[in-house]
Write a protein that holds these residues in place. Structure first.
Motif, PDB file in Angstrom:
ATOM      1  N   ILE A 258       7.574   7.384 -26.742  1.00 30.82           N
ATOM      2  CA  ILE A 258       5.960   6.634 -26.252  1.00 30.82           C
ATOM      3  C   ILE A 258       5.482   7.991 -27.161  1.00 30.82           C
ATOM      4  O   ILE A 258       4.683   7.540 -27.770  1.00 30.82           O
ATOM      5  N   ASN A 259       5.711   9.040 -27.315  1.00 24.58           N
ATOM      6  CA  ASN A 259       4.747   9.958 -28.187  1.00 24.58           C
ATOM      7  C   ASN A 259       5.355   9.748 -29.513  1.00 24.58           C
ATOM      8  O   ASN A 259       3.829   9.848 -30.036  1.00 24.58           O
ATOM      9  N   THR A 260       5.996   9.115 -30.180  1.00 24.50           N
ATOM     10  CA  THR A 260       6.206   8.275 -31.743  1.00 24.50           C
ATOM     11  C   THR A 260       5.157   7.518 -31.615  1.00 24.50           C
ATOM     12  O   THR A 260       4.539   6.946 -32.941  1.00 24.50           O
ATOM     13  N   ARG A 261       5.119   6.516 -30.908  1.00 25.68           N
ATOM     14  CA  ARG A 261       4.522   5.061 -30.980  1.00 25.68           C
ATOM     15  C   ARG A 261       2.998   5.617 -30.843  1.00 25.68           C
ATOM     16  O   ARG A 261       1.782   4.737 -31.268  1.00 25.68           O
ATOM     17  N   MET A 275       5.367  -1.756 -20.922  1.00 22.91           N
ATOM     18  CA  MET A 275       4.751  -0.287 -19.970  1.00 22.91           C
ATOM     19  C   MET A 275       4.225   0.931 -20.757  1.00 22.91           C
ATOM     20  O   MET A 275       3.327   1.360 -19.448  1.00 22.91           O
ATOM     21  N   MET A 276       3.471   0.513 -21.368  1.00 16.89           N
ATOM     22  CA  MET A 276       2.806   1.505 -22.424  1.00 16.89           C
ATOM     23  C   MET A 276       1.734   0.431 -22.018  1.00 16.89           C
ATOM     24  O   MET A 276       0.920   1.108 -22.002  1.00 16.89           O
ATOM     25  N   ASN A 280      -1.761   1.966 -20.003  1.00 13.74           N
ATOM     26  CA  ASN A 280      -2.760   1.497 -20.519  1.00 13.74           C
ATOM     27  C   ASN A 280      -3.977   1.373 -19.725  1.00 13.74           C
ATOM     28  O   ASN A 280      -5.565   1.837 -19.067  1.00 13.74           O
ATOM     29  N   LYS A 281      -3.774  -0.007 -19.107  1.00 14.77           N
ATOM     30  CA  LYS A 281      -4.312  -1.386 -18.340  1.00 14.77           C
ATOM     31  C   LYS A 281      -4.342   0.053 -17.023  1.00 14.77           C
ATOM     32  O   LYS A 281      -5.616  -0.633 -16.074  1.00 14.77           O
ATOM     33  N   LYS A 282      -3.545   0.312 -16.442  1.00 12.57           N
ATOM     34  CA  LYS A 282      -3.838   0.987 -14.855  1.00 12.57           C
ATOM     35  C   LYS A 282      -4.809   2.423 -15.228  1.00 12.57           C
ATOM     36  O   LYS A 282      -6.181   2.636 -14.108  1.00 12.57           O
ATOM     37  N   ALA A 283      -4.763   2.828 -16.109  1.00 14.09           N
ATOM     38  CA  ALA A 283      -5.509   4.067 -17.032  1.00 14.09           C
ATOM     39  C   ALA A 283      -6.983   3.939 -17.150  1.00 14.09           C
ATOM     40  O   ALA A 283      -7.793   4.986 -16.819  1.00 14.09           O
ATOM     41  N   GLU A 287      -5.863   4.157 -11.969  1.00 13.37           N
ATOM     42  CA  GLU A 287      -4.339   4.241 -11.194  1.00 13.37           C
ATOM     43  C   GLU A 287      -3.617   4.743 -12.002  1.00 13.37           C
ATOM     44  O   GLU A 287      -3.877   5.242 -13.802  1.00 13.37           O
ATOM     45  N   GLU A 288      -2.620   4.731 -12.058  1.00 19.71           N
ATOM     46  CA  GLU A 288      -1.293   5.748 -12.855  1.00 19.71           C
ATOM     47  C   GLU A 288       0.227   4.955 -13.138  1.00 19.71           C
ATOM     48  O   GLU A 288       0.460   4.327 -11.888  1.00 19.71           O
ATOM     49  N   LEU A 289       0.643   5.239 -14.192  1.00 24.33           N
ATOM     50  CA  LEU A 289       1.867   4.580 -14.238  1.00 24.33           C
ATOM     51  C   LEU A 289       2.365   5.782 -14.517  1.00 24.33           C
ATOM     52  O   LEU A 289       2.781   6.031 -15.565  1.00 24.33           O
ATOM     53  N   THR A 290       3.226   5.760 -13.867  1.00 20.51           N
ATOM     54  CA  THR A 290       3.746   7.753 -13.997  1.00 20.51           C
ATOM     55  C   THR A 290       5.081   7.499 -14.973  1.00 20.51           C
ATOM     56  O   THR A 290       5.668   6.605 -15.101  1.00 20.51           O
TER      57      THR A 290
END
Length: 541
Positions: A258-261, A275-276, A280-283, A287-290
């Protein structure tokens, strides 16, 4: 003296409490006049599996055959009474028509204590399951599978080319070992965006920890039964299904991907990307997707595909190897396809191969990987009477039902000569079988395996590439007919899946044209300097 009596009474109360817990439901099925298997104290009907007297398949089939006219029979999963469903129409009612009342699996892992299992799609319930299933489903659409096919086929061609060129003295192989290396590489590239070559780098952490995570032989099978049946004790002693080392590894890998992307604006059509995007949509709406929720979904995709798909391929290749007529017919179909495609296999071409499809379908029938499907009753639900003259039965909220896949697949009522491996049955009546409600290799209804098409494609690609280059021959170590081991939870032969690989002398000339360039050590070093690397595997765009 009074204190002594108090201690004695307290001890007796504890003993009576334990006795009540173990035996309180022992007459459950007797009271409602339902056929059931006599349970063992404490272990119910699971004792013979726990103590390695019978396989889970044999145990399930024995319960299924208890009363041939019953729509369902009683079974004790340890001290927990369960209904084992025998009627195909009831299966459709439970898994499809009344799905909302039977949406969930039985939960047996605490998501705080064991988040990799507790937070993944398989374990989630209710609205959380629906939301996560909706989030992940786009990863397995036709368009996404066509994109992943190229990655998958590169793995398959490279992998089988390596096998075909092994020295003769190393061509007696244990198929489970080599096929899990293939599934490891496929999942790594298709789900995590990581290049891997598990034949050239046999001790890579993805493979080693994957084997550890999916191995339920010996003491780990007892741990599995303990976690399922005594969750409070397990929680007290902090016993986990997945070790902390495995959990930390997958968390670090997903975080790195995820960090690389994020840092390089990389977009890739895979599960991590979905999932990324969901994160972003939840943020955006507060909301948060942990990270652990993302890791849990990535892990269950790896866990589900690593072992079960490789096992299915092993059973399939065993039957191909011990049935030379089937092997020759399949190779003829493969060679005809190679002639047409001129070295450029496609998703559509692979899925149009009727005999390849029949061979795999028959393998999934004869050796079902999902032995049992389970569902939990969410609200009281009335079932029709199990036997003529009996009353309808009201399933109480929280009660479990089991759908015995293995018993249906091996029932002569539905499949003639069921223990015979015969792909021809799917050539003659494939659609009839798949729509029958008793052929359930990936489950049924909205909660069926989300990755079923991915798994089938993975198997087809491997067998297509392998038989294009090699013949499978029984070795001195090949056990035929297969006798299933009683040592673990998963289906496996007592002595492993041994087979001889023989390089085909009549290999089609164009086969060489669809062998990709193998990933070299220099590639890995170069890519690592650009993208970042974790323990020898390369995070790719």
């Amino acid at each position: 003296m009074m204190e002594t009596w108090a201690m004695i009474l307290a001890f007796m109360a504890v003993v009576l409490s334990i006795y009540y817990y173990i035996f309180k439901d022992w007459n459950y099925f007797k009271k409602i006049d339902l056929p059931y298997m006599e349970p063992w104290p404490l272990f119910g009907n699971m004792g013979q599996a726990i103590f390695r007297q019978k396989t889970m398949i044999d145990l399930t089939i024995n319960a299924y055959n208890l009363h041939p006219k019953a729509k369902y029979v009683g079974f004790f999963d340890m001290s927990n009474p369960v209904l084992l469903i025998r009627d195909p129409e009831l299966i459709k009612l439970i898994a499809v028509k009344s799905f909302d009342n039977f949406m969930d699996h039985r939960g047996f892992v605490d998501e705080v204590q064991d988040p990799l299992f507790g937070k993944n799609l398989f374990s989630l319930r209710g609205d959380r399951w629906k939301e996560t299933r909706t989030m992940l489903s786009p990863a397995f659409t036709l368009s996404k599978l066509k994109v992943m096919f190229k990655l998958m086929n590169d793995c398959g061609a490279d992998f089988t080319d390596f096998l075909s060129k092994m020295p003769k003295d190393k061509r007696t192989v244990e198929m489970k070992d080599i096929f899990t290396r293939y599934t490891n590489d496929v999942i790594a590239t298709c789900a995590f965006g990581i290049s891997m070559n598990s034949m050239k780098n046999p001790q890579n952490e993805f493979y080693v920890l994957g084997r550890d995570a999916t191995n339920f032989d010996g003491i780990k099978s007892l741990k599995f039964f303990l976690i399922r049946s005594f969750p409070n004790i397990v929680k007290l002693f902090n016993i986990k299904l997945i070790s902390g080392k495995i959990g930390h590894f997958f968390e670090n890998v997903v975080q790195e991907v995820i960090n690389t992307r994020d840092q390089n604006n990389i977009v890739r059509a895979d599960m991590i990307q979905l999932m990324m995007e969901a994160r972003n949509k939840k943020a955006e709406i507060g909301e948060e997707l942990t990270m652990m929720e993302i890791v849990a979904q990535a892990f269950i995709f790896f866990f589900g595909g690593f072992d079960t798909t490789s096992t299915a391929m092993c059973f399939t290749c065993h039957e191909i190897g011990v049935n030379p007529d089937i092997q020759k017919r399949l190779q003829r179909e493969i060679d005809e396809v190679i002639e047409k495609i001129n070295g450029n296999p496609t998703y559509d071409i692979i899925n149009s191969m009727q005999y390849l499809d029949a061979v795999i379908s028959e393998s999934l029938r004869r050796y079902p990987i999902a032995i049992i499907l389970d569902r939990v009753c969410n609200e009281n639900f009335e079932l029709p009477a199990s036997l003529p003259g009996n009353k309808p039965f009201v399933l109480k909220k929280g009660m479990n039902v089991w759908i015995p896949v293995c018993a249906f697949h091996l029932d002569s009522k539905y499949f003639e000569d069921p223990y015979k491996y015969d792909p021809e049955r799917f050539m003659k009546r494939g659609k009839e079988i798949t729509n029958s409600g008793v052929y359930l290799p990936f489950g049924l209804g909205p909660r069926m395996c989300i990755g079923n098409r991915f798994a089938l494609l993975e198997m087809k690609v491997l067998i297509f590439n392998l038989l294009a280059r090699c013949n499978l021959k029984p070795s001195a170590k090949t056990q035929n007919p297969i006798r299933l081991s009683k040592r673990g939870v998963n289906s496996a032969p007592e002595k492993g899946f041994w087979m001889d690989l023989e390089k085909r002398k009549d290999v089609h000339p164009t086969v060489k044209s669809f062998v990709p360039n193998s990933i070299t050590d220099e590639d890995i070093r170069r890519d690592a300097s650009i993208n970042g690397v974790t323990n020898g595997h390369t995070v790719k765009a």
